[in-house]
Design a protein around this motif. Sequence first.
Motif, mmCIF file in Angstrom:
data_model
loop_
_atom_site.group_PDB
_atom_site.id
_atom_site.type_symbol
_atom_site.label_atom_id
_atom_site.label_comp_id
_atom_site.label_asym_id
_atom_site.label_seq_id
_atom_site.Cartn_x
_atom_site.Cartn_y
_atom_site.Cartn_z
ATOM 1 N N PRO A 176 0.804 -1.225 0.000
ATOM 2 C CA PRO A 176 0.000 0.000 0.000
ATOM 3 C C PRO A 176 0.836 1.273 0.000
ATOM 4 N N VAL A 177 1.929 1.302 0.795
ATOM 5 C CA VAL A 177 2.759 2.504 0.858
ATOM 6 C C VAL A 177 3.527 2.695 -0.449
ATOM 7 N N LEU A 178 3.991 1.610 -1.036
ATOM 8 C CA LEU A 178 4.669 1.678 -2.335
ATOM 9 C C LEU A 178 3.751 2.279 -3.390
ATOM 10 N N MET A 179 2.503 1.823 -3.437
ATOM 11 C CA MET A 179 1.535 2.357 -4.393
ATOM 12 C C MET A 179 1.264 3.832 -4.133
ATOM 13 N N ALA A 180 1.224 4.208 -2.862
ATOM 14 C CA ALA A 180 0.975 5.617 -2.518
ATOM 15 C C ALA A 180 2.113 6.510 -2.996
ATOM 16 N N GLU A 181 3.353 6.064 -2.790
ATOM 17 C CA GLU A 181 4.500 6.882 -3.187
ATOM 18 C C GLU A 181 4.593 7.011 -4.699
ATOM 19 N N VAL A 182 4.357 5.916 -5.413
ATOM 20 C CA VAL A 182 4.391 5.970 -6.880
ATOM 21 C C VAL A 182 3.275 6.879 -7.400
#
Length: 425
Positions: A33-39
Amino acid sequence: MGNIWKFPYVLGENGGGAFLLVYCLCLLLVGLPVLMAEVALGRTVRSNPVDTVNDLSERRIVHPAWVFVPWLAGFTGFLILTFYSVIAGWSLAYLNRAVTGDFTAITHDGALGMFDTLLSTPAEMLLWHTVFMALVVLTVGQAVTRGLSAVVRILLPILVVTLLLLTAYSMMIGNMSEALSFMFRWSWEDITFDVVLSAVGLALFSLSVGMGAMFAYGAYMSKRMSIARACSIVVGVDLLVAILAGLVIFPLAFAFQIDVEAGPSLTFVSLPIIFGGLPGGQFFAGVFFLLLVVAALTSAISMLELFVAWLHEKFYMARLKAAFLMGLAVWFVGIAVLLSFNHWDSKFLFGLNFFELLDKFTSLILLPIGAIALSILVAWFIPHSMLQNEMITNKVSHFQWWYKTLKYISIPAMIVITFAGWIGV
């Protein structure tokens, strides 16, 4: 690189199976979830992270104070790169040893002695640290990432196949039954807040989340690509490589009485033993460490890109000049890191030397804080409609899963785990 070098020794230090279980959960419920948010945040404005947040504040979407998030991410990435480049330099040193046949018929004592010799020779470590940073600076400064991308698409799958072959060979010559038991058996009493905090830190580290790297990749990412699909592949490959690295290292560790809690040396002592007895080992060792250097390069350029892009776009500084200045700063701090393995190997703060302090400070403090702040920014302040327009996923149900998981699971979990770990619960 983080999974092949760091995952085995962190797994060894945290008891094996319990850590792996928690690590998998952290990848799914925090890392993804955090990876998707940063991208997604990086793709909103398609600029460097600092200007991305400034643009959002100028449009009155977020408060200007949120600009601390990309600055914190960039600072974290800078610190990580100072020791990451030294470790990548070890890979270059071992590539040189592989090509010259130093691994041939090497014993456990020989492998341990080889690594100790490298650590006790700061001049050699400085040489390879310098070579690696020069490669990073030239790659970022000349904007040759498109060409690197084409090469990586070929080489990294070869790296995974090589790991599969090494796993099969490790099963033949090592103690696979004890390794499997160590990696996959667990009990509830083995799961402590220290284990969970280490798992969260490693998940964020291995995914390059919270250090500005994924801001950069998001900014250059095609609008037609599904963020959910791309990030799911990243997390899947991340876990695959981590498990394969463990299956390569631990059978040898148990067969040759290598201490699984040996720390950063674990991978670099174990691998030469494999290549030393492998038919055609000199060739396979050369290929493996070359691929490992390329893998390290792909992460390093994204860590440097944040400040290089900002200097280039804000002050119209030539990319090569900006990359040189940032690379020089990383190189200088990296000297202190490599000296902490020999001349400066004194525990000067919290019982840690300089390398250990940087590793713990970034993995257990800066990365979680950065990930928490980034997640709050995206989940609670970026408009829902703007996130949907970024085509995070083609399916509404998948979008809702990501959004609610980030908001109600990832953020609270990171806050509780991080602060509980700090106070030693």
